[in-house]
Design a protein around this motif. Structure first.
Motif, PDB file in Angstrom:
ATOM      1  N   ALA A 226       0.865  -1.184   0.000  1.00 11.12           N
ATOM      2  CA  ALA A 226       0.000   0.000   0.000  1.00 11.12           C
ATOM      3  C   ALA A 226       0.900   1.232   0.000  1.00 11.12           C
ATOM      4  N   PRO A 227       0.598   2.211  -0.839  1.00 10.68           N
ATOM      5  CA  PRO A 227       1.475   3.395  -0.908  1.00 10.68           C
ATOM      6  C   PRO A 227       1.627   4.071   0.445  1.00 10.68           C
ATOM      7  N   ALA A 228       2.853   4.477   0.760  1.00  5.81           N
ATOM      8  CA  ALA A 228       3.101   5.259   1.973  1.00  5.81           C
ATOM      9  C   ALA A 228       2.629   6.690   1.723  1.00  5.81           C
ATOM     10  N   ARG A 229       1.780   7.197   2.603  1.00  8.32           N
ATOM     11  CA  ARG A 229       1.186   8.509   2.401  1.00  8.32           C
ATOM     12  C   ARG A 229       1.631   9.487   3.488  1.00  8.32           C
ATOM     13  N   ILE A 230       1.705  10.749   3.116  1.00 12.00           N
ATOM     14  CA  ILE A 230       1.914  11.800   4.103  1.00 12.00           C
ATOM     15  C   ILE A 230       0.563  12.107   4.746  1.00 12.00           C
ATOM     16  N   ASP A 231       0.515  12.024   6.071  1.00 10.93           N
ATOM     17  CA  ASP A 231      -0.729  12.275   6.783  1.00 10.93           C
ATOM     18  C   ASP A 231      -0.452  13.193   7.971  1.00 10.93           C
ATOM     19  N   GLU A 232      -1.467  13.401   8.780  1.00 13.05           N
ATOM     20  CA  GLU A 232      -1.313  14.323   9.906  1.00 13.05           C
ATOM     21  C   GLU A 232      -0.229  13.869  10.874  1.00 13.05           C
ATOM     22  N   ASP A 327       6.952   6.038   7.647  1.00  8.91           N
ATOM     23  CA  ASP A 327       6.830   7.500   7.630  1.00  8.91           C
ATOM     24  C   ASP A 327       7.939   8.119   6.785  1.00  8.91           C
ATOM     25  N   LEU A 328       9.153   7.612   6.939  1.00  6.03           N
ATOM     26  CA  LEU A 328      10.265   8.092   6.113  1.00  6.03           C
ATOM     27  C   LEU A 328       9.964   7.862   4.639  1.00  6.03           C
ATOM     28  N   LEU A 329       9.442   6.674   4.298  1.00  6.29           N
ATOM     29  CA  LEU A 329       9.187   6.358   2.895  1.00  6.29           C
ATOM     30  C   LEU A 329       8.088   7.232   2.308  1.00  6.29           C
ATOM     31  N   ALA A 330       7.190   7.708   3.144  1.00  5.68           N
ATOM     32  CA  ALA A 330       6.154   8.617   2.646  1.00  5.68           C
ATOM     33  C   ALA A 330       6.772   9.918   2.121  1.00  5.68           C
ATOM     34  N   HIS A 331       7.911  10.307   2.679  1.00  5.45           N
ATOM     35  CA  HIS A 331       8.575  11.550   2.279  1.00  5.45           C
ATOM     36  C   HIS A 331       9.734  11.320   1.318  1.00  5.45           C
ATOM     37  N   ALA A 332      10.170  10.079   1.170  1.00  8.12           N
ATOM     38  CA  ALA A 332      11.365   9.792   0.370  1.00  8.12           C
ATOM     39  C   ALA A 332      11.053   9.830  -1.118  1.00  8.12           C
ATOM     40  N   THR A 333      12.052  10.235  -1.895  1.00  7.87           N
ATOM     41  CA  THR A 333      11.951  10.183  -3.357  1.00  7.87           C
ATOM     42  C   THR A 333      12.441   8.841  -3.874  1.00  7.87           C
ATOM     43  N   VAL A 334      13.517   8.349  -3.260  1.00  7.11           N
ATOM     44  CA  VAL A 334      14.124   7.079  -3.662  1.00  7.11           C
ATOM     45  C   VAL A 334      14.690   6.418  -2.408  1.00  7.11           C
ATOM     46  N   VAL A 335      14.603   5.101  -2.343  1.00  5.10           N
ATOM     47  CA  VAL A 335      15.253   4.327  -1.287  1.00  5.10           C
ATOM     48  C   VAL A 335      16.561   3.784  -1.843  1.00  5.10           C
ATOM     49  N   SER A 336      17.625   3.918  -1.064  1.00  6.81           N
ATOM     50  CA  SER A 336      18.941   3.440  -1.493  1.00  6.81           C
ATOM     51  C   SER A 336      19.335   2.196  -0.703  1.00  6.81           C
ATOM     52  N   PHE A 337      19.962   1.246  -1.419  1.00  2.84           N
ATOM     53  CA  PHE A 337      20.437   0.028  -0.756  1.00  2.84           C
ATOM     54  C   PHE A 337      21.751  -0.406  -1.413  1.00  2.84           C
ATOM     55  N   LEU A 338      22.761   0.462  -1.315  1.00  5.41           N
ATOM     56  CA  LEU A 338      24.064   0.204  -1.946  1.00  5.41           C
ATOM     57  C   LEU A 338      24.952  -0.581  -0.986  1.00  5.41           C
ATOM     58  N   ALA A 355       6.878  -2.137  -1.460  1.00  4.99           N
ATOM     59  CA  ALA A 355       5.563  -2.212  -0.816  1.00  4.99           C
ATOM     60  C   ALA A 355       4.958  -0.835  -0.607  1.00  4.99           C
ATOM     61  N   SER A 356       5.797   0.183  -0.427  1.00  6.24           N
ATOM     62  CA  SER A 356       5.306   1.535  -0.139  1.00  6.24           C
ATOM     63  C   SER A 356       5.132   2.380  -1.385  1.00  6.24           C
ATOM     64  N   GLY A 357       5.428   1.827  -2.551  1.00  3.73           N
ATOM     65  CA  GLY A 357       5.290   2.602  -3.771  1.00  3.73           C
ATOM     66  C   GLY A 357       6.388   3.626  -3.956  1.00  3.73           C
ATOM     67  N   THR A 358       7.591   3.284  -3.497  1.00  6.89           N
ATOM     68  CA  THR A 358       8.742   4.175  -3.620  1.00  6.89           C
ATOM     69  C   THR A 358       9.786   3.510  -4.510  1.00  6.89           C
ATOM     70  N   PRO A 359      10.312   4.202  -5.529  1.00  5.54           N
ATOM     71  CA  PRO A 359      11.390   3.600  -6.325  1.00  5.54           C
ATOM     72  C   PRO A 359      12.621   3.350  -5.455  1.00  5.54           C
TER      73      PRO A 359
END
Length: 859
Positions: A226-232, A327-338, A355-359
């Motif tokens: 489910a997409p990670a969303r920015i919420d209150e 919560d971090l993924l809701a604000h992230a543009t890309v997740v890195s795993f180098l 899972a969070s809909g983040t590239p």
């Protein structure tokens, strides 16, 4: 009661989170869940014998933190002992510690068993127990499992999952020795343990180490897609960490240790001048590594764009006052795993991003392709075997992903779909349901299994007819039956409709399970296996009571008395299988009298032969007694090659009936248990029928989507087309329904009713010829799938005229005469007719006989 034990010795790690995901399924069924965090197991986390403090607030309220009683009183068992065993026994091979390990393991086992006895444990989940951080404790667990399981006559009550193994955890220093790991307690076959590895490579490596291990399956880490969303609750995340609202944000979720190679992220950041980096990890775990990274960031001129944000709660958790990975993924543009090449066992941050809909971006670590790459997940991948650090080309690829909204959206769409199928939360749900099915009511006597694939349009009405079953003038007692809906990868609203129906009709038990392998036979088997296993755990049920597995079809409607009449027929006859009557609604064929006449003649023939021989099961509606089902080995899946790929054969229902009949079990016909067939079957196939082919050609019979794209026009057949349709139907019907029953059970030819049908002379000659053919074909597997077709086809050709005379006599003169022979047989000399029939029917290269006989049924 469920007892969980984690060898991770931390209150909330990835291992603990995976435990929670699985245990939640059992908690929903009413299990009390107790969890031992492993403080008294693992030495290097510094919590040995430390009392629990506020750890419970990090866990769901349905989890009770617990630990084995009296462990601290075992002489010699402490953190120093565990350290010595790891360094001297496991790493150095010093066997002088063996007696001490055995003594302490025995005392630990006593205390584990005593704790389980006090709590009434019925299910145990072990997380990372094979990793030899504490050999004595692992040995104690095995001893406790064997003793407790035998005492309480439990089956496989232990769910043993390994997240890390020797070759995946710090392999560069051989922390746990070298293959074949002589100091490590290897997994062992036990009637009480089911083992799980995270992926196929881990399974293969485990089997290379322990080749005889029998009960080992793959269970990937699972995630709610489910997409990670920015919420209150998380809207202030960037502000609280000093990150501008409009900058691209790279998220790195990791332990801050050298093996995670955070230096790569800093070098990449230097090539992305507008981006920021958030590192979610405990800076105090390895202070020297944190200091090194801060110095490197300063040297690269990116220190002001790097946030070491500290420890976040794991992905699937919500803790008041704390931010989570999600919560971090809701604000992230890309997740890195180098990360490092040979350190990772699964790569959870990649799954969390998907899972969070983040590239995401990643290094090509050793197991990346095993877990993600080869399955089609899309991401920029840094080839660390060719280049250790990100270069300008890799940075450009990352920059395109960050800035191109179209690319990002397509990557997210593809990855989310693949993630749902491979490690969505349903993966765990399906496995738990299969291995530990939910209980069944004591009064339940029938499980109706309904395979479904994209049946949203039909399903509400089908479920209504199943719900509204009656017994005489009264509603059928809902406690007597249940429905098991098997979703076979539907992409429409099928599952949502099923859940909504269940919520609106709580009086009927409706279970929804999933079968990932495509094919109605796979789905039917999954549902029947699920119901059969659960039926054996009915409380207070009479051991002598018969239990029935019932097949239904998601595009057919059942009559109100369908189930009660079928149940009555099975109870009175004590047969292994009960076969329903099937019919079409005449209204659908109004204006098509020629087609309706062909259909009705087929159904009249079937009524006569079913009443005589019992018939064969059709997936649209039949019942099988559970013990007979298991005795026959259940629904068997056959595969055929189609266009170079293996596909399920469609006739699993008939093949199952043949297995049961050939094993000597009886089949009964329940003519008052009726199913209305969806006419789309005829509408879809009629063009093929009148062209001389139907569900397949050359012996290939596979499931196809027969949902019409538009309502069919009520156009009747011409006289020639009607004749072709009837001939096609009767050619398919006669070998299956007049020959096959006596071919499988020759003693039927001694029954008075059967002799009256065939006549004494024909019955005697059929008996002799069947004996000859069975002897002639004795080296052939005389069971499904195609072995039965050759002899039944041969007997049809040899006795066709006489068989049709029997049908005319018992069904009606309008049955007529046999359809024309294949031209090749019409030219054969009569003295050699039977010889050439054999060649024709055994022509497996061309499949001519399959094509002639219709190859899968018509009406």
């Amino acid at each position: 009661m469920l007892w969980g034990v984690s060898f991770d010795a931390t209150p909330l790690s990835g291992v603990v989170v995976e435990f929670l995901k699985t245990a939640r399924r059992f908690a929903a069924r009413g299990y009390d869940v107790h969890l031992d965090l492993g403080y008294d197991i693992k030495a290097d986390k510094g919590a040995f014998f430390r009392p629990y403090r506020d750890e419970a607030r990090l866990l769901p309220e349905w989890v009770t933190l617990d630990r084995v009683e009296g462990v601290a009183r075992i002489r010699g068992y402490d953190r120093g002992f565990v350290d010595r065993v790891l360094t001297r026994f496991v790493q150095a091979g010093d066997r002088t510690l063996r007696p001490e390990i055995d003594r302490i393991a025995a005392e630990l086992a006593d205390r584990i068993v005593a704790t389980w006895e006090r709590l009434g444990v019925t299910l145990v989940m072990v997380e990372n127990g094979t990793l030899p951080e504490n050999v004595a404790y692992t040995e104690a667990l095995y001893a406790a499992i064997d003793r407790y399981g035998a005492r309480h006559r439990l089956g496989r009550f232990v769910f043993w999952r390994d997240h890390d193994l020797m070759w995946q955890s710090e392999p560069g220093i051989a922390k746990y020795g070298t293959f074949p790991y002589p100091g490590v307690p290897a997994p062992r076959n036990s009637p009480h343990i089911h083992y799980f590895a995270l992926h196929e490579e881990a399974k293969a490596r485990t089997l290379a180490w322990v080749p005889e291990l029998a009960c080992l399956d793959v269970l990937p880490n699972s995630f709610a897609i489910a997409p990670a969303r920015i919420d209150e609750r998380n809207a202030a995340f960037r502000r609280d960490h000093g990150i501008p609202a409009d900058v691209p944000l790279l998220a790195r979720i990791t332990r801050i240790i050298p093996q995670k190679r955070l230096d790569r992220d800093l070098h990449l950041l230097a090539l992305l001048p507008d981006a920021w980096l958030f590192v979610a990890g405990d800076v105090d775990e390895t202070p020297t590594e944190h200091a090194r990274l801060v110095e490197l960031a300063t040297d690269l001129g990116v220190r002001d764009r790097v946030v070491f944000g500290g420890w976040l709660t794991p992905y699937d958790t919500t803790v008041p006052g704390r931010y989570s990975v999600r919560d971090l993924l809701a604000h992230a543009t890309v997740v890195s795993f180098l990360t490092s090449y040979d350190y990772e066992s699964y790569g959870n941050p990649v799954s969390e991003a998907i899972a969070s809909g983040t590239p995401y971006i990643t290094s090509g670590y050793e197991l990346y392709d095993v877990v993600y790459g080869r399955h089609g997940f899309r991401a920029p991948v840094l080839d660390i075997r060719a280049r250790d650090l990100p270069d300008a080309a890799f940075a450009r690829e990352v920059a395109e992903l960050i800035t191109d909204e179209g690319t990002r959206a397509e990557v997210v769409r593809v990855n989310s779909e693949l993630g749902q199928a491979r490690f969505g939360a349903r993966v765990v749900d399906d496995l738990v349901d299969r291995l530990y099915p939910p209980p069944m009511g004591a009064a339940t006597r029938l499980s109706v299994v309904l395979p479904v694939y994209n049946e949203a349009a039909n399903l509400p009405e089908v479920l209504r007819t199943l719900h509204d079953q009656r017994a005489g003038d009264a509603p059928l007692d809902k406690s007597r039956y249940e429905v098991v809906l098997v979703d076979n990868n539907s992409t429409d609203d099928t599952v949502a409709i099923a859940h909504a129906f269940a919520a609106a009709h709580p009086d009927l038990a409706l279970h929804v399970i999933h079968e990932p392998e495509q094919g109605v036979s796979c789905a039917r088997r999954a549902g029947m296996d699920f119901a059969a296993a659960r039926s054996r755990n009915r409380p207070d049920s009479d051991p002598g009571e018969r239990f029935y597995l019932v097949s239904a079809d998601a595009d057919c409607r059942v009559d109100p008395q369908w189930l009660s009449e079928l149940f009555a027929a099975m109870e009175s006859s004590k047969a292994a299988i009960g076969v329903c009557d099937y019919y079409y609604n005449a209204e659908h064929f109004r204006g098509r009298p020629r087609l309706w006449d062909a259909i009705q003649r087929t159904l009249r023939c079937r009524a006569v032969t079913f009443a005589l021989f019992g018939g064969f099961p059709d997936g649209k509606g039949f019942a099988v007694e559970r013990d007979a089902y298991e005795r026959a080995g259940g629904i068997e899946i056959f595969y055929q090659l189609q266009d170079g790929k293996f596909v399920n054969h469609l006739s699993d229902d008939w093949d199952f009936g043949i297995k049961v009949a050939s094993g000597g079990d009886a089949i009964t016909y329940a003519p008052r248990s009726r199913v209305e067939i969806n006419p789309r079957r005829v509408d879809h196939a009629i063009d093929e029928v009148i062209a001389g082919r139907a569900y397949g050609s050359d012996g290939i019979i596979v499931m196809r989507d027969i949902r019409p794209s538009a309502p069919s026009e009520p156009v009747d057949l011409t006289e020639a087309e009607a004749r072709q349709a009837w001939e096609f139907s009767i050619k398919d019907f006669t070998p299956k329904n007049t020959i096959l029953p006596v071919l499988l059970t020759p003693t039927l030819l001694e029954d008075d009713a059967v002799i009256a049908f065939f006549g004494p002379d024909l019955a005697a000659r059929l008996a002799r010829r069947i004996s000859e053919i069975r002897h002639e074909m004795r080296v052939v597997d005389f069971t499904p799938i195609h072995a039965y077709k050759t002899p039944s086809y041969r007997l049809y050709f040899e006795f066709a005229d006489e068989l049709f005379a029997c049908l005319r006599r018992h069904v009606g003169e309008d049955i007529g005469v046999p359809p024309p022979l294949p031209p090749c047989l019409a030219e054969v000399p009569s003295a050699r007719f039977a010889e050439f029939v054999r060649y024709y029917c055994e022509d497996r290269e061309s499949g001519e006989a399959h094509n002639y006989f219709g190859n899968g049924g018509v009406f």
